[in-house]
Write a protein that holds these residues in place. Structure first.
Motif, PDB file in Angstrom:
ATOM      1  N   ASP A 121     -10.892  -1.672  -8.586  1.00 39.08           N
ATOM      2  CA  ASP A 121      -9.903  -2.421  -9.347  1.00 39.08           C
ATOM      3  C   ASP A 121      -9.400  -1.546 -10.483  1.00 39.08           C
ATOM      4  N   THR A 122      -8.449  -2.048 -11.263  1.00 38.54           N
ATOM      5  CA  THR A 122      -7.843  -1.231 -12.315  1.00 38.54           C
ATOM      6  C   THR A 122      -8.807  -0.946 -13.464  1.00 38.54           C
TER       7      THR A 122
ATOM      8  N   MET B   2      -5.194  -2.233  -7.134  1.00 39.57           N
ATOM      9  CA  MET B   2      -6.357  -1.448  -6.738  1.00 39.57           C
ATOM     10  C   MET B   2      -5.974   0.015  -6.573  1.00 39.57           C
ATOM     11  N   GLU B   3      -6.953   0.879  -6.749  1.00 39.18           N
ATOM     12  CA  GLU B   3      -6.784   2.310  -6.522  1.00 39.18           C
ATOM     13  C   GLU B   3      -7.797   2.735  -5.471  1.00 39.18           C
ATOM     14  N   CYS B   4      -7.331   3.489  -4.498  1.00 40.10           N
ATOM     15  CA  CYS B   4      -8.177   3.937  -3.393  1.00 40.10           C
ATOM     16  C   CYS B   4      -8.227   5.463  -3.432  1.00 40.10           C
ATOM     17  N   ARG B   5      -9.422   5.997  -3.658  1.00 41.39           N
ATOM     18  CA  ARG B   5      -9.566   7.436  -3.824  1.00 41.39           C
ATOM     19  C   ARG B   5     -10.623   7.987  -2.882  1.00 41.39           C
ATOM     20  N   GLU B   6     -10.306   9.123  -2.288  1.00 43.19           N
ATOM     21  CA  GLU B   6     -11.266   9.826  -1.436  1.00 43.19           C
ATOM     22  C   GLU B   6     -11.956  10.857  -2.318  1.00 43.19           C
ATOM     23  N   GLU B   7     -13.231  10.620  -2.565  1.00 42.36           N
ATOM     24  CA  GLU B   7     -13.964  11.439  -3.523  1.00 42.36           C
ATOM     25  C   GLU B   7     -15.021  12.294  -2.832  1.00 42.36           C
ATOM     26  N   GLY B   8     -15.370  13.388  -3.475  1.00 45.38           N
ATOM     27  CA  GLY B   8     -16.492  14.209  -3.025  1.00 45.38           C
ATOM     28  C   GLY B   8     -16.280  14.946  -1.724  1.00 45.38           C
ATOM     29  N   LEU B   9     -15.035  15.398  -1.458  1.00 45.38           N
ATOM     30  CA  LEU B   9     -14.801  16.164  -0.235  1.00 45.38           C
ATOM     31  C   LEU B   9     -15.464  17.529  -0.330  1.00 45.38           C
ATOM     32  N   GLY B  10     -16.192  17.896   0.707  1.00 50.02           N
ATOM     33  CA  GLY B  10     -16.803  19.214   0.762  1.00 50.02           C
ATOM     34  C   GLY B  10     -15.776  20.286   1.113  1.00 50.02           C
ATOM     35  N   LEU B  11     -16.133  21.514   0.872  1.00 50.00           N
ATOM     36  CA  LEU B  11     -15.232  22.639   1.115  1.00 50.00           C
ATOM     37  C   LEU B  11     -14.779  22.701   2.574  1.00 50.00           C
ATOM     38  N   PHE B  12     -15.722  22.558   3.518  1.00 52.96           N
ATOM     39  CA  PHE B  12     -15.358  22.658   4.937  1.00 52.96           C
ATOM     40  C   PHE B  12     -14.454  21.501   5.364  1.00 52.96           C
TER      41      PHE B  12
ATOM     42  N   ASP C  56      -2.594   3.701  -3.661  1.00 48.88           N
ATOM     43  CA  ASP C  56      -2.585   2.634  -4.655  1.00 48.88           C
ATOM     44  C   ASP C  56      -2.135   1.376  -3.943  1.00 48.88           C
ATOM     45  N   ILE C  57      -2.695   0.241  -4.364  1.00 41.35           N
ATOM     46  CA  ILE C  57      -2.323  -1.057  -3.781  1.00 41.35           C
ATOM     47  C   ILE C  57      -1.714  -1.892  -4.894  1.00 41.35           C
ATOM     48  N   PHE C  58      -0.511  -2.398  -4.624  1.00 37.75           N
ATOM     49  CA  PHE C  58       0.280  -3.095  -5.623  1.00 37.75           C
ATOM     50  C   PHE C  58       0.531  -4.554  -5.263  1.00 37.75           C
TER      51      PHE C  58
ATOM     52  N   VAL D 160       0.854  -1.193   0.000  1.00 33.52           N
ATOM     53  CA  VAL D 160       0.000   0.000   0.000  1.00 33.52           C
ATOM     54  C   VAL D 160       0.889   1.242   0.000  1.00 33.52           C
ATOM     55  N   LYS D 161       0.638   2.118  -0.957  1.00 34.69           N
ATOM     56  CA  LYS D 161       1.438   3.345  -1.089  1.00 34.69           C
ATOM     57  C   LYS D 161       0.495   4.545  -1.161  1.00 34.69           C
ATOM     58  N   GLU D 162       0.698   5.489  -0.257  1.00 40.36           N
ATOM     59  CA  GLU D 162      -0.125   6.700  -0.265  1.00 40.36           C
ATOM     60  C   GLU D 162       0.462   7.704  -1.244  1.00 40.36           C
ATOM     61  N   HIS D 163      -0.413   8.439  -1.944  1.00 44.88           N
ATOM     62  CA  HIS D 163       0.042   9.524  -2.810  1.00 44.88           C
ATOM     63  C   HIS D 163       0.485  10.670  -1.918  1.00 44.88           C
TER      64      HIS D 163
END
Length: 195
Positions: free
Chosen positions: A68-69, A37-47, A26-28, A12-15
């Motif tokens: 997955d890829t 695999m790709e792990c993404r934190e999506e939809g963060l609000g402004l606050f 990313d998971i290798f 596991v490697k963090e960007h």
């Protein structure tokens, strides 16, 4: 269950980036270096983005999607605002709850109870306060281990505190929901206990 989750070793490697609010990983395959695999934190609000740059970072909500890829959702890990102890929910590829984690009170080094969809304990995640060493335990049996130490091909990549190895025991059957919970818990270690 997708084949990638039947593996026992995950790198596991963090960007890493300056002024980044979202947590992305990313998971290798630790042997070949192929992305699984790709792990993404999506939809963060402004606050939420603003609070990520303050001392209240560990209290902010998160929603990480592990794909997955090919872009198919495998797991989603979500938590609302946390004022004291974290309660995290884990969803499968169909956004159905498969379990979650509840942070333990007064644990040295950090600890979670890993729960199934009915809030029944599956195992416990226990860490050492001296470093990045976490074990998933069912009574005295170790189901998985997360650490910074790796003697394989990827060891030269371990130059940052944001990289680690997950090793799942052969005793955890392929296709068992606890595999998804273990992979999801690795995201929680980083976002809840180690940030």
């Amino acid at each position: 269950m997708p084949d990638v989750l039947s593996n026992n070793l995950f790198f596991v490697k963090e960007h890493v980036g300056m002024f980044k609010a979202a947590s992305n990983f990313d998971i290798f395959d630790p042997e070949s270096g192929d992305t699984w695999m790709e792990c993404r934190e999506e939809g963060l609000g402004l606050f939420t983005k603003i609070f990520r740059f303050t001392k209240y970072k560990t209290m902010t909500p998160f929603n990480i999607i592990i794909r997955d890829t090919q872009g198919n959702q495998l797991i989603r890990v979500s938590r609302g605002v946390s004022f004291f102890l974290s309660k995290v929910t884990v969803f499968d590829e169909n956004d159905e709850v498969i379990g979650g984690f509840k942070q333990k009170f007064f644990s040295i080094g950090g600890a979670f109870n890993v729960l199934d969809a009915k809030d029944k304990p599956v195992c416990a995640l226990k860490g050492k306060w001296t470093g990045w060493d976490f074990r998933f335990l069912l009574e005295d049996n170790q189901l998985a281990h997360v650490s910074k130490k790796w003697a394989g091909m990827g060891k030269e990549l371990f130059t940052s505190a944001d990289n680690y190895m997950l090793e799942i025991s052969d005793s955890v059957p392929e296709g068992h929901p606890s595999r998804k919970l273990i992979v999801a818990a690795v995201m929680c270690i980083d976002l809840v206990l180690k940030e």
